[in-house]
Design an enzyme around this catalytic site. Sequence first.
Site, mmCIF file in Angstrom:
data_model
loop_
_atom_site.group_PDB
_atom_site.id
_atom_site.type_symbol
_atom_site.label_atom_id
_atom_site.label_comp_id
_atom_site.label_asym_id
_atom_site.label_seq_id
_atom_site.Cartn_x
_atom_site.Cartn_y
_atom_site.Cartn_z
ATOM 1 N N GLY A 38 -25.005 -0.113 -0.116
ATOM 2 C CA GLY A 38 -26.229 0.270 -0.803
ATOM 3 C C GLY A 38 -26.107 1.617 -1.490
ATOM 4 O O GLY A 38 -26.917 1.978 -2.337
ATOM 5 N N TYR A 71 0.846 -1.192 0.000
ATOM 6 C CA TYR A 71 0.000 0.000 0.000
ATOM 7 C C TYR A 71 0.885 1.247 0.000
ATOM 8 O O TYR A 71 1.171 1.841 1.040
ATOM 9 C CB TYR A 71 -0.952 -0.004 1.208
ATOM 10 C CG TYR A 71 -1.815 -1.247 1.325
ATOM 11 C CD1 TYR A 71 -2.099 -2.025 0.198
ATOM 12 C CD2 TYR A 71 -2.337 -1.653 2.537
ATOM 13 C CE1 TYR A 71 -2.871 -3.176 0.293
ATOM 14 C CE2 TYR A 71 -3.122 -2.803 2.639
ATOM 15 C CZ TYR A 71 -3.367 -3.556 1.514
ATOM 16 O OH TYR A 71 -4.140 -4.698 1.616
ATOM 17 N N GLY A 85 -17.528 -1.479 -0.991
ATOM 18 C CA GLY A 85 -18.543 -0.432 -0.776
ATOM 19 C C GLY A 85 -19.905 -0.796 -1.341
ATOM 20 O O GLY A 85 -20.914 -0.177 -1.001
HETATM 21 N N1 LIG Z 1 -4.931 -9.048 1.168
HETATM 22 C C1 LIG Z 1 -5.417 -8.570 0.053
HETATM 23 O O1 LIG Z 1 -5.113 -9.042 -1.052
HETATM 24 C C2 LIG Z 1 -6.369 -7.386 0.113
HETATM 25 C C3 LIG Z 1 -7.081 -6.977 -1.034
HETATM 26 C C4 LIG Z 1 -7.974 -5.892 -0.932
HETATM 27 C C5 LIG Z 1 -8.116 -5.244 0.305
HETATM 28 N N2 LIG Z 1 -7.406 -5.653 1.406
HETATM 29 C C6 LIG Z 1 -7.577 -5.004 2.724
HETATM 30 O O2 LIG Z 1 -8.966 -4.978 3.046
HETATM 31 C C7 LIG Z 1 -9.356 -3.639 3.398
HETATM 32 C C8 LIG Z 1 -10.803 -3.408 3.020
HETATM 33 O O3 LIG Z 1 -11.057 -3.773 1.681
HETATM 34 P P1 LIG Z 1 -11.578 -2.756 0.563
HETATM 35 O O4 LIG Z 1 -11.135 -1.385 0.868
HETATM 36 O O5 LIG Z 1 -11.204 -3.385 -0.729
HETATM 37 O O6 LIG Z 1 -13.171 -2.850 0.623
HETATM 38 P P2 LIG Z 1 -14.333 -2.607 1.683
HETATM 39 O O7 LIG Z 1 -13.828 -2.582 3.065
HETATM 40 O O8 LIG Z 1 -15.318 -3.616 1.302
HETATM 41 O O9 LIG Z 1 -14.881 -1.171 1.242
HETATM 42 C C9 LIG Z 1 -14.337 0.013 1.749
HETATM 43 C C10 LIG Z 1 -14.999 1.196 1.107
HETATM 44 O O10 LIG Z 1 -16.419 1.121 1.283
HETATM 45 C C11 LIG Z 1 -16.958 2.394 1.487
HETATM 46 N N3 LIG Z 1 -17.574 2.464 2.838
HETATM 47 C C12 LIG Z 1 -17.100 1.919 3.974
HETATM 48 N N4 LIG Z 1 -17.937 2.169 5.015
HETATM 49 C C13 LIG Z 1 -18.959 2.882 4.501
HETATM 50 C C14 LIG Z 1 -20.127 3.446 5.053
HETATM 51 N N5 LIG Z 1 -20.433 3.302 6.344
HETATM 52 N N6 LIG Z 1 -20.966 4.143 4.232
HETATM 53 C C15 LIG Z 1 -20.690 4.280 2.926
HETATM 54 N N7 LIG Z 1 -19.587 3.779 2.345
HETATM 55 C C16 LIG Z 1 -18.727 3.094 3.115
HETATM 56 C C17 LIG Z 1 -15.832 3.390 1.379
HETATM 57 O O11 LIG Z 1 -15.797 3.831 0.038
HETATM 58 P P3 LIG Z 1 -15.377 5.361 -0.335
HETATM 59 O O12 LIG Z 1 -13.924 5.432 0.042
HETATM 60 O O13 LIG Z 1 -15.624 5.459 -1.780
HETATM 61 O O14 LIG Z 1 -16.250 6.248 0.501
HETATM 62 C C18 LIG Z 1 -14.619 2.521 1.735
HETATM 63 O O15 LIG Z 1 -13.419 3.028 1.220
HETATM 64 C C19 LIG Z 1 -8.360 -2.732 2.668
HETATM 65 O O16 LIG Z 1 -8.224 -1.490 3.299
HETATM 66 C C20 LIG Z 1 -7.096 -3.548 2.757
HETATM 67 O O17 LIG Z 1 -6.460 -3.315 3.998
HETATM 68 C C21 LIG Z 1 -6.564 -6.725 1.316
#
Ligand SMILES: NC(=O)c1ccc[n+]([C@@H]2O[C@H](COP(=O)([O-])OP(=O)(O)OC[C@H]3O[C@@H](n4cnc5c(N)ncnc54)[C@H](OP(=O)(O)O)[C@@H]3O)[C@@H](O)[C@H]2O)c1
Length: 324
Positions: free
Chosen positions: A221, A65, A217
Site C-alpha cells: 500500500g 543474484y 511491494g
Molecule cells: N524465481 C524467479 O524468477 C524470481 C523472480 C523474482 C523474485 N524472486 C525471488 O522472490 C523474492 C521476493 O520477490 P520480490 O523482491 O520481487 O518482491 P516482493 O517480495 O513482492 O517485494 C519485496 C519488496 O517489497 C517491499 N516491502 C517488503 N516488506 C515491506 C513492508 N513490510 N513494508 C513496506 N515495504 C515492504 C520492499 O521494497 P523496498 O526494498 O523498496 O523497501 C521489498 O524489497 C526475491 O527476493 C527473490 O528471491 C524469484
Amino acid sequence: MVTATRSLGRTDLKITPIGLGCMQFAGAGLVARLFYPPLEQPAVTEIVDAALRAGTGWFDTAEMYGRGRSERALTTALRDLGVAPGQVPIATKWTPGLRTAGSIVRTIDDRLAALQGHPIALHQIHLPYGSFSSLTAQLTAMARLAHEHKITAIGVSNFSARQLELAHAVLARHDLVLASNQVQISLLHRDVERNGVLDLARRLGITLIAYSPLRSGLLTGRFHDQQARSGLLPFRRLAGGFDERTLRRTAPLIEELITIGRAHGASPSQVALAWLITFYGETVVAIPGASKPSQATQAAEAMSLDLSADELSRLDQLSRSAAA
Ligand SMILES: NC(=O)c1ccc[n+]([C@@H]2O[C@H](COP(=O)([O-])OP(=O)(O)OC[C@H]3O[C@@H](n4cnc5c(N)ncnc54)[C@H](OP(=O)(O)O)[C@@H]3O)[C@@H](O)[C@H]2O)c1
C-alpha cells in the site's frame, strides 16, 4: 515463536510457510540497476538476523543474484550470527542462460563455494528457457547431483504445467521427486489458478514457492502514494505494475488489506502474505524480499496471523477485480 512447518513437496525437508527471498542481496550488478539498490553487508546481516529472530526458517537465493554475491552475503550473515551450516535450509538456483546441462554439474562447486560451507537443501533450475540443452538433460544433471549427495532436493522455477509434468517424469525415472516450482503468485498475480500449475502441483505433491508475493511491494500500500514511487528502479516499476491505472484498480483491495490489518493489529503486507500461505492450503509457501530488518520481521510475523474464512473470501473477491 513456534511456527508450524510444512514439507517441501514430497521430500523429508521441513520449511516454514514463509522464507526470505534474497534477490535484494545481489550487490551492485544487474539486479541493482534494474530492481533493487545494493545493500552493504552489515545491512544484510541485520535483515537476516531479524528474519531468523521472527521465525523465518529458510532462505532462497540464486547464482543469478549478483553471480554468487547474494549467496555469499547470506552465508556471511549466517556465519556472523553463529548459524552453523545445515541449521537452516538454503535454496539456490542454477542459471541456464547460454549454457548446456553439463554446466549444472560443472558449477556445483562454485555454488557450494559461494555458500561458504552451507549445504544446498534445494537446487533449482531458474528458468525453463535459455539453455542449449533440453529440460530432460538439465533434470538428469540435477538427478546426478542428488545421487552424489551434493544437493538434497530438486526444484524448478517459472515452469509451465507441461514442463512440470516432464520434470516430474524425468526425475521419477531416477527414483527422485520434483520438490517445487518457484513462480510468481500474489493477490495481484493468480495465473497458477488458470494455467494448470496449481492443479498439477496439488496432484503431484509439488510445493509452489511464491515469488514477488507482495507484487514487488505494491501490496504494502505504500506505493499508492506518488512520492514513494518516484525512487523505484525501472524494471521493478514495470514488473510490479506501478502505473496510475493499476494503482486505481488495486486501491479497493489495498483498502481492504488495511481494514483487515487494523482488526488484527497487522500491516497490509502481513495480511497479503497471510492470505497467500492460507488460501491455497499447504501447497503455496512464500519468499518475500526485504531491504530493511523491519520488513523481514513483519514478513515472518505474518505466519502467526489467523485470517477468518470471511476475510479470506473478501480478499479473494477483491483480488479478482484488482488483478484483472
Ligand atoms: N524465481 C524467479 O524468477 C524470481 C523472480 C523474482 C523474485 N524472486 C525471488 O522472490 C523474492 C521476493 O520477490 P520480490 O523482491 O520481487 O518482491 P516482493 O517480495 O513482492 O517485494 C519485496 C519488496 O517489497 C517491499 N516491502 C517488503 N516488506 C515491506 C513492508 N513490510 N513494508 C513496506 N515495504 C515492504 C520492499 O521494497 P523496498 O526494498 O523498496 O523497501 C521489498 O524489497 C526475491 O527476493 C527473490 O528471491 C524469484
